[in-house]
Design an enzyme around this catalytic site. Structure first.
Site, PDB file in Angstrom:
ATOM      1  CB  SER A   1      -2.363  -2.708 -52.368  1.00 15.33           C
ATOM      2  OG  SER A   1      -2.814  -3.075 -53.653  1.00 15.33           O
TER       3      SER A   1
ATOM      4  CG  HIS B   1      -1.473  -1.064 -59.515  1.00 14.56           C
ATOM      5  ND1 HIS B   1      -0.160  -1.348 -59.851  1.00 14.56           N
ATOM      6  CD2 HIS B   1      -1.750  -1.787 -58.409  1.00 14.56           C
ATOM      7  CE1 HIS B   1       0.328  -2.215 -58.981  1.00 14.56           C
ATOM      8  NE2 HIS B   1      -0.606  -2.501 -58.101  1.00 14.56           N
TER       9      HIS B   1
END
Length: 286
Positions: free
Chosen positions: A108, A122
């Site tokens: 992540s 992201h």
């Protein structure tokens, strides 16, 4: 009898760890480009989940390029809590109503930039296994506070290429999913310019789905680095900074209220600092 999918779990966890290492190296190389100040470096902290597993939280703060960027890797396992189990069962995960064991691994990443003309970004990819099912999920999306259409086009072009190499239907499907998923209902707007998002990917062919997830991970750096390098030298104003901070407030609202990964991480007892790594260092609300 050995637990099912032992080999596949190990391969996925190793891939996500390798991708994490590649991205950390690329981001530190970006910090080494000529500029004012000292190049930033990642601080790496091991994380643990009391019921099983852990990972690495890698955060760079106050760099030349990145104001804050986190690149986390994890491999966790155990038994889901009642709330998470019910949520999985409601999503139709086979057997989850009677067997709450799980295993998950992934990477992540969230980057908040110094220069408001450089877009925040992201990315995550992950695999989740339960006794009744396995699936992949993830994607990447661009979050500029000051949009440049050519940057958006480049980012989406790289995501499309990664998708098209596996299924020509993936990009339109996963782009539309990202547009829906990264929408902030209480603000009536998207949090950025989108990208791709997918979840619960299980075509019945683990190798094919893993290969696609690897392609998404490999596409990230070619999608993000060129647009960042293009904007690094752009002069910015106080008004640009104000726009950036307000946009970060929108990003924080989304991650705390709606993001599925944030909810899953907190509900399964993973390190809270690692789960909330995505939050910006400074944000503002009007």
């Amino acid at each position: 009898m050995p637990e099912p999918f032992t080999t596949e779990k190990a391969a996925a966890a190793q891939w996500f760890r390798t991708l994490r290492d590649q991205i950390v190296s690329a981001f530190e190389a970006l910090e080494d480009l000529p500029g004012q100040g000292t190049p930033g470096r990642f601080e790496v902290t091991p994380t643990t989940r009391p019921d099983g597993g852990g990972g690495l939280m890698s955060v760079l703060r106050g760099g030349r390029v990145f104001e804050k960027v986190g690149v986390n890797w994890s491999e966790v396992h155990g038994t889901l809590g009642e709330r998470a189990q019910k949520a999985m069962a409601a999503r139709g995960v086979p057997g989850m109503d009677s067997d709450a064991r799980f295993w998950a691994s992934g990477i992540s990443l969230v980057a908040h930039m110094q220069n408001p003309h450089c877009p925040a970004v992201h990315m995550n990819t992950r695999m989740l296994w339960t006794p009744g099912a396995w699936w992949f999920g993830g994607g990447a999306d661009l979050n500029p506070c000051l949009e440049y259409p050519e940057d958006t086009a480049h980012f989406h072009g790289q995501m499309r290429a990664a998708c098209d190499a596996h299924d020509p239907g993936y990009y339109p499907r996963f782009k539309a999913w990202a547009d829906e998923y990264f929408f902030v209902p209480h603000r009536g707007r998207a949090r950025g310019v989108g990208g791709i998002f997918y979840d619960d990917l299980n075509t019945g062919n683990w190798q094919a789905d893993f290969a696609f997830t690897q392609s998404v991970g490999r596409a990230f750096l070619p999608a993000f680095l060129p647009v960042t390098e293009r904007r690094l030298g752009t002069v910015w104003s106080d008004a640009d900074r104000e726009t950036q901070l307000i946009h970060r407030g929108l990003y924080a609202e989304y991650n705390l209220v709606y993001d599925r990964g944030t909810k899953f991480g907190l509900e399964t007892g993973h390190d809270a600092n690692a789960v909330l790594m995505s939050l910006p260092p400074i944000a503002k609300w009007t």
